[in-house]
Design an enzyme around this catalytic site. Sequence first.
Site, short mmCIF file in Angstrom:
data_model
loop_
_atom_site.label_atom_id
_atom_site.label_comp_id
_atom_site.label_asym_id
_atom_site.label_seq_id
_atom_site.Cartn_x
_atom_site.Cartn_y
_atom_site.Cartn_z
N ALA A 97 0.87 -1.18 0.00
CA ALA A 97 0.00 0.00 0.00
C ALA A 97 0.90 1.22 0.00
O ALA A 97 2.06 1.17 0.44
CB ALA A 97 -0.88 -0.02 1.23
N GLY A 140 0.76 -5.10 1.11
CA GLY A 140 -0.45 -5.19 0.29
C GLY A 140 -0.18 -5.79 -1.08
O GLY A 140 -1.09 -6.36 -1.70
N GLU A 143 -0.36 -9.39 -0.56
CA GLU A 143 -1.77 -9.74 -0.32
C GLU A 143 -2.58 -9.72 -1.61
O GLU A 143 -3.43 -10.59 -1.85
CB GLU A 143 -2.36 -8.78 0.71
CG GLU A 143 -1.76 -9.00 2.09
CD GLU A 143 -2.16 -7.93 3.10
OE1 GLU A 143 -1.98 -6.73 2.80
OE2 GLU A 143 -2.65 -8.29 4.18
N GLU A 163 4.81 -5.29 7.39
CA GLU A 163 4.03 -4.29 8.14
C GLU A 163 4.52 -4.13 9.58
O GLU A 163 4.42 -3.05 10.15
CB GLU A 163 2.54 -4.68 8.14
CG GLU A 163 1.84 -4.51 6.80
CD GLU A 163 1.92 -5.73 5.91
OE1 GLU A 163 2.75 -6.62 6.17
OE2 GLU A 163 1.15 -5.79 4.92
#
Length: 291
Positions: A97, A140, A143, A163
């Site tokens: 992200a 992300g 993911e 993270e």
Amino acid sequence: MIPLRLLSRPVTAVSAAPRSLPRLVRFQSTSSSYDNIIVSSPRPGVGLITLNRPRALNALSSALFVELNDALKKYEEDNDIGAIVLTGNDKAFAAGADIKEMAPLTFSEAYVNNFIAPWSYLTSLRKPIISAVSGHALGGGCELAMMCDILYCTKTANFGQPEIKLGTIPGAGGSQRLTAAFGKSKAMEIILTGNNFSGEDAEKYGLAAKAFDGGHKEVLEGALDTAEKIASYSRVAVIAGKEVVNKSQDLGIREGVEYERRIFHSLFGSQDQKIGMKAFADKKKPEWTNS
Ligand code: DAK
């Protein structure tokens, strides 16, 4: 917005191109109405989405997700498309992200605007989607790759859920999907240390269907080959196949097998089951009607 069908037209040099050239080069459209992704249809029945923020290692911003979801929705609704490939570039599938976008957010901004809610749209698609990963697939990005139905990568791809180093944890299914593939102990180690793992390991632990030698070109060609093959089958059977495999994630083995049998029975109501079985008996190639 340019309709995807227009983008899927091959360029005029197609038939003249030598057989040895990668098909991607011969067919890829250069036009796009998007800023953060490129869409094209390099093979029959295949929609290709390339994440395109190379200077930020394809960091997944809100603007990118709006475009990604728009393209996915169009492919989902396009009867000419039977399978989708999602990729990045040699250096990054996606480095996560967009940290710079997230950093200044306040709780009320995130909450009121439902920040990164659109992330899960991809998992509601009924058509199969294959991720072709080379370079970084972090946070992300990892993911997003795992949300796809089939994950292909290069052996040297760099996966991870870093993270923990940012004072947070995976937020788009990383802890669940990694654990399903790696088992609890290995997933715990990856998530709590932030240690990365290679594409070779992704294949070894069953997260990736295949890890390719070479770079982005090789993994993308592999993904396009598979997508083209899937797109050549009856859409009805393909969607049913995806549905029953996904059900195995939610149901116990007994309920799952029963569910599969119901869907199997229901396919006797499709025209394509009749066409497929008759073609086999007649020693002919089936002409699917997708009905
Ligand atoms: N965000 C923003 N910019 C990024 C970025 C990222 N994730 N990753 C890289 N960049 C930018 C860098 O800032 C740099 O920009 P400039 O300084 O040139 O302007 C440019 O990309 C090139 O990066 P580097 O210079 O750092 O390149 P290196 O080759 O040296 O290093 C690297 C590559 C991948 C090791 C490094 O860039 C890195 O560590 N990047 C951050 C990786 C990371 O921590 N990712 C996880 C982010 S957190 C949720 C859904 C999702 C999420 C949460 C919730 N919900 C639905 C609730 C996801 C969270 C995350 O992904």
